[in-house]
Write a protein that holds these residues in place. Structure first.
Motif, PDB file in Angstrom:
ATOM      1  N   ARG A 215     -23.940  17.886   2.529  1.00 58.83           N
ATOM      2  CA  ARG A 215     -23.601  16.553   3.107  1.00 58.83           C
ATOM      3  C   ARG A 215     -24.904  15.776   3.500  1.00 58.83           C
ATOM      4  NH1 ARG A 215     -19.172  13.420   4.993  1.00 58.83           N
ATOM      5  NH2 ARG A 215     -17.815  15.246   4.771  1.00 58.83           N
ATOM      6  N   ILE A 216     -25.815  16.390   4.498  1.00 58.67           N
ATOM      7  CA  ILE A 216     -26.799  15.882   4.804  1.00 58.67           C
ATOM      8  C   ILE A 216     -27.884  15.481   3.424  1.00 58.67           C
ATOM      9  CG2 ILE A 216     -29.239  16.161   6.022  1.00 58.67           C
ATOM     10  CD1 ILE A 216     -27.519  18.187   7.762  1.00 58.67           C
ATOM     11  N   ASP A 217     -28.109  16.281   2.691  1.00 53.26           N
ATOM     12  CA  ASP A 217     -28.939  16.007   1.448  1.00 53.26           C
ATOM     13  C   ASP A 217     -28.264  14.920   0.488  1.00 53.26           C
ATOM     14  OD1 ASP A 217     -30.756  17.813   2.259  1.00 53.26           O
ATOM     15  OD2 ASP A 217     -29.942  19.402   1.086  1.00 53.26           O
ATOM     16  N   ARG A 218     -26.934  14.870   0.242  1.00 54.70           N
ATOM     17  CA  ARG A 218     -26.241  13.999  -0.406  1.00 54.70           C
ATOM     18  C   ARG A 218     -26.186  12.649   0.143  1.00 54.70           C
ATOM     19  NH1 ARG A 218     -20.070  15.151  -0.436  1.00 54.70           N
ATOM     20  NH2 ARG A 218     -20.210  13.555   1.329  1.00 54.70           N
ATOM     21  N   ASP A 219     -25.739  12.492   1.322  1.00 58.34           N
ATOM     22  CA  ASP A 219     -25.512  11.093   2.059  1.00 58.34           C
ATOM     23  C   ASP A 219     -26.871  10.623   3.115  1.00 58.34           C
ATOM     24  OD1 ASP A 219     -23.242  11.342   0.922  1.00 58.34           O
ATOM     25  OD2 ASP A 219     -22.167  12.155   2.712  1.00 58.34           O
ATOM     26  N   GLY A 220     -27.729  11.479   3.394  1.00 61.92           N
ATOM     27  CA  GLY A 220     -28.841  11.134   4.282  1.00 61.92           C
ATOM     28  C   GLY A 220     -29.514  10.014   4.093  1.00 61.92           C
ATOM     29  N   GLU A 221     -30.015   9.843   3.009  1.00 60.18           N
ATOM     30  CA  GLU A 221     -30.638   8.522   2.569  1.00 60.18           C
ATOM     31  C   GLU A 221     -29.939   7.241   2.740  1.00 60.18           C
ATOM     32  OE1 GLU A 221     -33.827   5.870   2.140  1.00 60.18           O
ATOM     33  OE2 GLU A 221     -33.882   8.007   2.305  1.00 60.18           O
ATOM     34  N   ALA A 222     -28.673   7.203   2.191  1.00 60.97           N
ATOM     35  CA  ALA A 222     -27.826   6.024   2.177  1.00 60.97           C
ATOM     36  C   ALA A 222     -27.406   5.827   3.683  1.00 60.97           C
ATOM     37  CB  ALA A 222     -26.477   6.409   1.334  1.00 60.97           C
ATOM     38  N   VAL A 223     -27.095   6.677   4.593  1.00 61.28           N
ATOM     39  CA  VAL A 223     -26.572   6.378   6.029  1.00 61.28           C
ATOM     40  C   VAL A 223     -27.813   5.983   6.843  1.00 61.28           C
ATOM     41  CG1 VAL A 223     -24.696   8.065   5.922  1.00 61.28           C
ATOM     42  CG2 VAL A 223     -26.853   8.815   6.608  1.00 61.28           C
ATOM     43  N   ALA A 224     -29.027   6.349   6.233  1.00 62.07           N
ATOM     44  CA  ALA A 224     -30.284   5.763   7.212  1.00 62.07           C
ATOM     45  C   ALA A 224     -30.313   4.293   6.810  1.00 62.07           C
ATOM     46  CB  ALA A 224     -31.440   6.636   6.456  1.00 62.07           C
ATOM     47  N   ARG A 225     -30.232   4.042   5.537  1.00 63.52           N
ATOM     48  CA  ARG A 225     -30.443   2.344   5.158  1.00 63.52           C
ATOM     49  C   ARG A 225     -29.211   1.704   5.754  1.00 63.52           C
ATOM     50  NH1 ARG A 225     -31.225   4.699  -0.208  1.00 63.52           N
ATOM     51  NH2 ARG A 225     -28.838   4.153  -0.668  1.00 63.52           N
ATOM     52  N   GLN A 226     -27.997   2.332   5.692  1.00 60.80           N
ATOM     53  CA  GLN A 226     -26.950   1.492   6.305  1.00 60.80           C
ATOM     54  C   GLN A 226     -27.262   1.188   7.711  1.00 60.80           C
ATOM     55  OE1 GLN A 226     -23.332   3.771   6.698  1.00 60.80           O
ATOM     56  NE2 GLN A 226     -21.939   2.077   7.246  1.00 60.80           N
ATOM     57  N   SER A 227     -27.620   2.520   8.512  1.00 60.35           N
ATOM     58  CA  SER A 227     -28.153   2.089   9.841  1.00 60.35           C
ATOM     59  C   SER A 227     -29.100   1.313  10.060  1.00 60.35           C
ATOM     60  CB  SER A 227     -28.493   3.562  10.316  1.00 60.35           C
ATOM     61  OG  SER A 227     -28.836   3.424  11.844  1.00 60.35           O
ATOM     62  N   ALA A 228     -30.041   1.412   9.260  1.00 50.33           N
ATOM     63  CA  ALA A 228     -31.499   0.164   9.453  1.00 50.33           C
ATOM     64  C   ALA A 228     -30.555  -1.224   9.147  1.00 50.33           C
ATOM     65  CB  ALA A 228     -32.366   0.545   8.431  1.00 50.33           C
ATOM     66  N   GLU A 229     -30.016  -1.343   8.159  1.00 46.13           N
ATOM     67  CA  GLU A 229     -29.302  -2.679   8.196  1.00 46.13           C
ATOM     68  C   GLU A 229     -28.364  -3.099   9.365  1.00 46.13           C
ATOM     69  OE1 GLU A 229     -27.304  -2.133   4.397  1.00 46.13           O
ATOM     70  OE2 GLU A 229     -29.288  -2.039   3.034  1.00 46.13           O
ATOM     71  N   LEU A 230     -27.646  -2.375  10.031  1.00 42.78           N
ATOM     72  CA  LEU A 230     -26.866  -2.519  10.936  1.00 42.78           C
ATOM     73  C   LEU A 230     -27.532  -3.005  12.154  1.00 42.78           C
ATOM     74  CD1 LEU A 230     -23.685   0.059  10.543  1.00 42.78           C
ATOM     75  CD2 LEU A 230     -23.679  -2.500  10.320  1.00 42.78           C
ATOM     76  N   PHE A 231     -28.605  -2.125  12.348  1.00 41.44           N
ATOM     77  CA  PHE A 231     -29.472  -2.395  13.820  1.00 41.44           C
ATOM     78  C   PHE A 231     -30.252  -3.601  13.410  1.00 41.44           C
ATOM     79  CE2 PHE A 231     -28.819   2.034  15.044  1.00 41.44           C
ATOM     80  CZ  PHE A 231     -29.132   1.744  16.306  1.00 41.44           C
TER      81      PHE A 231
END
Length: 248
Positions: A215-231
């Motif tokens: 899961r980390i390898d599949r979703d890690g980059e996407a959730v990092a981008r989402q987090s940055a956009e939200l912050f």
């Protein structure tokens, strides 16, 4: 700068201690960087069979460092937190998190990535992101492997505070014990783990954490981008500044 994360190796145990009392072990750039470095050192130490992660003070972790987050540019920090969860989950040695006090928001990612989590029954948890215009995006990669879908929806969406006993039933932590017996419980569990052979521990962890690492390898980059956009959003920035003003 003073060191915020300490490492001590003794009796086959590498103990990593978070020691940033001034901001309740918030996930600042310095703390996260040092934690990664201490994990790397513990992994490389052949005398250590087990890694224990704990806090020097009452609060285990208060989540993101909002004073840094309000300054913007959180994408790299989000990627580092994804990598930190992966580092814990992929370690060849069992990682035991010890909780003597509260855990909030991003700090739950460290809990979710660990192999065994032992807590005082007085410990409380809360995923507070939604109240600041955010989402528990980065830490979802480990928490969604621990929670049932109903427990995740409940805790992610309401931001309510829940206790260690409930956290056990949710699958977030391993055991909740009276505060005055926490150290004894930790010593017993760590002693049992330290009896495992390095190969046995390593290969068993591979079995246990295959889904988490996938899961980390599949979703890690996407959730990092989402987090940055939200912050970086106006809504979150306004909420964080209001929160910081109230604290002052």
């Amino acid at each position: 700068m003073s060191e915020l994360v300490h490492l001590e190796v003794a009796d086959r145990v590498a103990t990593i201690t978070l020691d940033s009392e001034h901001n309740r072990n918030a996930l600042s750039r310095q703390l996260v960087t040092e934690l990664g470095e201490r994990l790397t050192a513990a992994e490389a130490d052949d005398t250590a069979r087990v890694i224990v992660l704990r806090s020097a003070h009452r609060v285990f972790c208060s989540g993101a460092d909002l004073s840094e987050a309000a300054e913007g540019a959180m994408e790299e920090g989000a990627r580092v937190l994804v990598a930190l969860q992966r580092q814990i989950a992929s370690s060849t040695k069992p990682v035991v998190v010890v909780l003597g006090g509260p855990v909030r928001a991003g700090g739950l990612g460290l809990v979710g990535a660990a192999d065994i989590v032992l807590a005082a029954d007085s410990v409380t948890f809360s995923l507070t992101e939604v109240r600041l215009g955010l989402a528990p995006a980065v830490i979802s990669v480990s928490l969604l492997e621990r929670f049932s879908s109903r427990a995740a929806a409940d805790t992610f969406l309401t931001a309510r505070t829940f206790d260690a006993t409930e956290a056990v039933t949710m699958g977030l932590i391993t055991r909740a014990v009276p505060a005055d017996s926490l150290d004894e419980t930790v010593a017993g569990v760590v002693a049992e783990l330290a009896e495992g052979s390095p190969q046995g521990l390593r290969e068993t962890k591979k079995l246990l954490n295959a889904g988490l690492l996938a899961r980390i390898d599949r979703d890690g980059e996407a959730v990092a981008r989402q987090s940055a956009e939200l912050f970086g959003s106006d809504e979150a920035r306004e909420a964080m500044l209001a929160f910081l003003s109230r604290k002052r």
